[in-house]
Structures are given as C-alpha cells and as structure tokens.
Design an enzyme around this catalytic site. Structure first.
Site, PDB file in Angstrom:
ATOM      1  N   GLU A 232       0.824  -1.219   0.000  1.00 54.90           N
ATOM      2  CA  GLU A 232       0.000   0.000   0.000  1.00 54.90           C
ATOM      3  C   GLU A 232       0.859   1.270   0.000  1.00 54.90           C
ATOM      4  O   GLU A 232       0.358   2.351   0.334  1.00 54.90           O
ATOM      5  CB  GLU A 232      -0.958   0.014   1.199  1.00 54.90           C
ATOM      6  CG  GLU A 232      -1.869  -1.199   1.316  1.00 54.90           C
ATOM      7  CD  GLU A 232      -2.872  -1.363   0.177  1.00 54.90           C
ATOM      8  OE1 GLU A 232      -2.894  -0.518  -0.743  1.00 54.90           O
ATOM      9  OE2 GLU A 232      -3.618  -2.363   0.219  1.00 54.90           O
TER      10      GLU A 232
ATOM     11  N   HIS B 247      -2.939   2.283   8.268  1.00 56.75           N
ATOM     12  CA  HIS B 247      -3.984   1.442   7.673  1.00 56.75           C
ATOM     13  C   HIS B 247      -4.197   0.226   8.569  1.00 56.75           C
ATOM     14  O   HIS B 247      -3.238  -0.491   8.874  1.00 56.75           O
ATOM     15  CB  HIS B 247      -3.554   0.998   6.271  1.00 56.75           C
ATOM     16  CG  HIS B 247      -4.421  -0.063   5.671  1.00 56.75           C
ATOM     17  ND1 HIS B 247      -5.782   0.070   5.548  1.00 56.75           N
ATOM     18  CD2 HIS B 247      -4.128  -1.277   5.151  1.00 56.75           C
ATOM     19  CE1 HIS B 247      -6.284  -1.019   4.978  1.00 56.75           C
ATOM     20  NE2 HIS B 247      -5.297  -1.855   4.732  1.00 56.75           N
TER      21      HIS B 247
ATOM     22  N   HIS C  12      -7.087  -3.119   9.734  1.00 57.02           N
ATOM     23  CA  HIS C  12      -8.264  -3.928   9.392  1.00 57.02           C
ATOM     24  C   HIS C  12      -9.188  -3.975  10.605  1.00 57.02           C
ATOM     25  O   HIS C  12      -9.248  -4.964  11.322  1.00 57.02           O
ATOM     26  CB  HIS C  12      -7.827  -5.329   8.963  1.00 57.02           C
ATOM     27  CG  HIS C  12      -7.082  -5.360   7.660  1.00 57.02           C
ATOM     28  ND1 HIS C  12      -6.582  -6.510   7.098  1.00 57.02           N
ATOM     29  CD2 HIS C  12      -6.758  -4.362   6.798  1.00 57.02           C
ATOM     30  CE1 HIS C  12      -5.990  -6.230   5.941  1.00 57.02           C
ATOM     31  NE2 HIS C  12      -6.069  -4.926   5.738  1.00 57.02           N
TER      32      HIS C  12
ATOM     33  N   GLU D 201     -17.810  12.126  22.139  1.00 59.03           N
ATOM     34  CA  GLU D 201     -16.481  12.663  21.809  1.00 59.03           C
ATOM     35  C   GLU D 201     -16.206  12.669  20.295  1.00 59.03           C
ATOM     36  O   GLU D 201     -15.349  13.399  19.820  1.00 59.03           O
ATOM     37  CB  GLU D 201     -15.388  11.841  22.501  1.00 59.03           C
ATOM     38  CG  GLU D 201     -15.289  10.421  21.965  1.00 59.03           C
ATOM     39  CD  GLU D 201     -14.086   9.649  22.507  1.00 59.03           C
ATOM     40  OE1 GLU D 201     -14.220   8.433  22.661  1.00 59.03           O
ATOM     41  OE2 GLU D 201     -13.038  10.231  22.759  1.00 59.03           O
TER      42      GLU D 201
ATOM     43  N   HIS E 111     -12.810  -3.846   3.803  1.00 58.37           N
ATOM     44  CA  HIS E 111     -11.355  -4.012   3.916  1.00 58.37           C
ATOM     45  C   HIS E 111     -10.792  -3.384   5.205  1.00 58.37           C
ATOM     46  O   HIS E 111     -10.136  -4.064   5.982  1.00 58.37           O
ATOM     47  CB  HIS E 111     -10.693  -3.387   2.668  1.00 58.37           C
ATOM     48  CG  HIS E 111      -9.209  -3.570   2.622  1.00 58.37           C
ATOM     49  ND1 HIS E 111      -8.512  -3.747   1.450  1.00 58.37           N
ATOM     50  CD2 HIS E 111      -8.264  -3.580   3.598  1.00 58.37           C
ATOM     51  CE1 HIS E 111      -7.228  -3.897   1.710  1.00 58.37           C
ATOM     52  NE2 HIS E 111      -7.048  -3.794   3.014  1.00 58.37           N
TER      53      HIS E 111
HETATM   54  P1  13P Z   1       1.119  -5.458   3.092  1.00 58.27           P
HETATM   55  O1  13P Z   1       1.536  -6.719   3.825  1.00 58.27           O
HETATM   56  O2  13P Z   1       1.715  -5.401   1.699  1.00 58.27           O
HETATM   57  O3  13P Z   1       1.408  -4.236   3.918  1.00 58.27           O
HETATM   58  O4  13P Z   1      -0.442  -5.545   2.840  1.00 58.27           O
HETATM   59  C1  13P Z   1      -1.328  -5.674   3.913  1.00 58.27           C
HETATM   60  C2  13P Z   1      -2.628  -4.996   3.662  1.00 58.27           C
HETATM   61  O5  13P Z   1      -3.325  -4.699   4.604  1.00 58.27           O
HETATM   62  C3  13P Z   1      -3.034  -4.678   2.277  1.00 58.27           C
HETATM   63  O6  13P Z   1      -4.125  -3.815   2.243  1.00 58.27           O
HETATM   64 ZN    ZN Z   2      -5.310  -3.879   4.095  1.00 59.51          ZN
END
Ligand code: 13P
Ligand code: ZN
Length: 275
Positions: free
Chosen positions: A116, A140, A142, A170, A211
C-alpha cells in the site's frame, strides 16, 4: 546507537504493537508509515545505507521528493514488529522526483515496503499540504467493526460520519471534518491510492469498504487515538444494531450544533441532515 533506539522508531514500534493488541492486524493485515523530521534523519543518518537499488513507487509524489519514511514491510506481521523491527520495517528515501524509493535500513531478510506504499505516500502528500506540514503518520488497519458496518450501511461519507458521530459524544470533537468512504476496489495499486488521497483532502479518515480504514495525524498518539475512537464508535453501533434496528433516543442534529459551539469545532451541515 541503534536505529530502534531513536524516539521516532520507538514510537513507530509501540504503535504497531498497540494495533496488534487491538486485534486489527491478522496475519500481515495493515501497514504504517511515518514521514521523518529533519532531526530524525540527522539522528540516524550515519546508520543509513545509500547504495541500494532505486525501485518504482508505482505513483508520483513530487511534493515528497527527497523525504525519508519509516514504513512496515509487505507481507510482514504487525505481531512481529516489536520482536524483530529490523526484519519487519524499513526506512526508505524518495528520489528527487518522488517516483522511486531506496531502502536505506531494515528488511534485513529481504522484501519491500508495504504493497500500500502508493496509498500511504499519496495520502502523505495530500495531508502534508493540507496541514501545513504537520501531519506525519498514515495508518492502515483492518478494524473489525468498521468493516462489518460496510456491509449494512450505505457507502456514503454522510451516513458513516453521522452514524459514527451519534455513537459517542467525543466523536464529532475527535473527527469534526468527518469520514470518507471508498467503495470496494482492488487494494495495493495507484487507483485506490488516488481515490483515497482525494478523500484525504477533506477528511483525516477514509474507510475502504469490506477491507479497513486509513487514518492520518500529526503524531503516533493522535493517529492511533483517531483510529481507536472511530473503531470504538463502530463497535458501539454494531452492538446497538444487534440489539435493535431502531434507537429509542440519540444525539440530535441540534445537540451536535450545541456541542460545536461549546467545543469550538466546525461541524459541516451536510452531516446534520434530518432523518
Ligand atoms: P502489506 O503486507 O503489503 O502491507 O499488505 C497488507 C494490507 O493490509 C493490504 O491492504
Ligand atoms: Zn489492508
């Protein structure tokens, strides 16, 4: 001294581990990047290697030319960052056009920065400009509850912002500008990076449907805190929806307007629609 003793590296490693402990980073899920300050670079410069190959970023970020980033590696597990940072992370320098990167430290067993990287760097470029250089962290994750909501709420900025604001008082103070939503796209490339960075012009948070989430902030505490606040609010919404499809009472548009006055934040009216 070791690079991992530098304050910025300690902060990076701690944040990655905090994310792991929250359960947001199954396997290699998620990635983190930090735009280094001049003093960070000066502190570790003697430990950086400047003879590695230059690789294509996959997009162009001219406003970040020559800058240094600490980044997690592609396929690396957040779970391992604290145990083996030199194998899990790297420091990269961008070339003078902002089109290539060189690994100058880390990934000692080989590998490359996160897949990413285009999204991270395009977000950094946008947020650097929008914040007058203050934003330095792109994260980023999940995040389970936010991902769950992308299956049941309309994928609209207005809906996600308003529903998440309503779940904790908040929230409008922590993310007053709101949250953007990107519909499902193939991850890891330039197209999703363009879509996300477009939203980052207006917001500090962008959701990737089915995602996860991207957050931007000035430092590790603020960025982790932002991700944490949004995800916690999503958890409350998931719990609420699980109990009942309707709410008996909630925070009203006028309540938000009153809050905005007392907390000195601007809440865009587009989020305060009548339902
Ligand atoms: P990477 O292992 O390449 O960082 O990818 C993980 C991910 O969350 C892709 O969206
Ligand atoms: Zn991801």
């Amino acid at each position: 001294m070791k690079i991992t003793d530098a304050k910025f590296a300690e902060g990076f490693i701690r944040m990655a581990n905090d994310g792991w402990e929250q359960g947001w980073h199954e396997r290699n899920g998620g990635n983190l990047s930090y735009r280094m300050k001049d003093e960070d670079v000066a502190e570790v410069k003697s430990l950086l290697k400047e003879d590695g190959p230059w690789n294509e970023i996959g997009t162009s970020v001219p406003d970040l030319a020559g800058e240094y980033f600490m980044v997690t590696g592609s396929g690396k597990y957040f779970r391992n960052v604290i145990l083996d940072p030199e194998n899990s992370c790297c420091i990269v320098k961008l070339d003078d056009k902002g089109e290539k990167y060189q690994i100058q430290w880390g990934l000692v067993n080989g590998g490359r920065p996160t897949s990413e990287l285009p999204s991270h760097l395009m977000n950094h470029e946008v947020k650097k400009k929008a914040s007058g250089g203050k934003h330095r962290v792109i994260y980023h994750a999940h995040t389970t509850n936010v991902i769950a909501l992308t299956f049941v709420l309309p994928l609209e900025d207005e809906v996600f912002t308003r529903e998440l604001w309503e779940m904790a008082t908040e929230c409008p103070v922590v993310f007053p500008s709101g949250i953007g939503v990107v519909g499902w796209m193939v991850p890891g490339g330039r197209d999703i990076a363009v879509a996300t960075s477009e939203l980052m012009k207006k917001y500090d948070v962008a959701i990737w449907a089915h995602h996860g989430m991207f957050a931007s902030g000035e430092d590790f505490d603020l960025t982790f805190g932002l991700m944490h606040t949004v995800e916690k609010s999503a958890e409350i919404l998931v719990k609420t929806l699980s109990m009942s499809p309707t709410k008996l009472q909630t925070i009203t548009p006028q309540n938000f307007r009153d809050l905005a006055v007392d907390f000195n934040v601007e809440l865009p009216e587009k989020f305060l629609y009548e339902k």
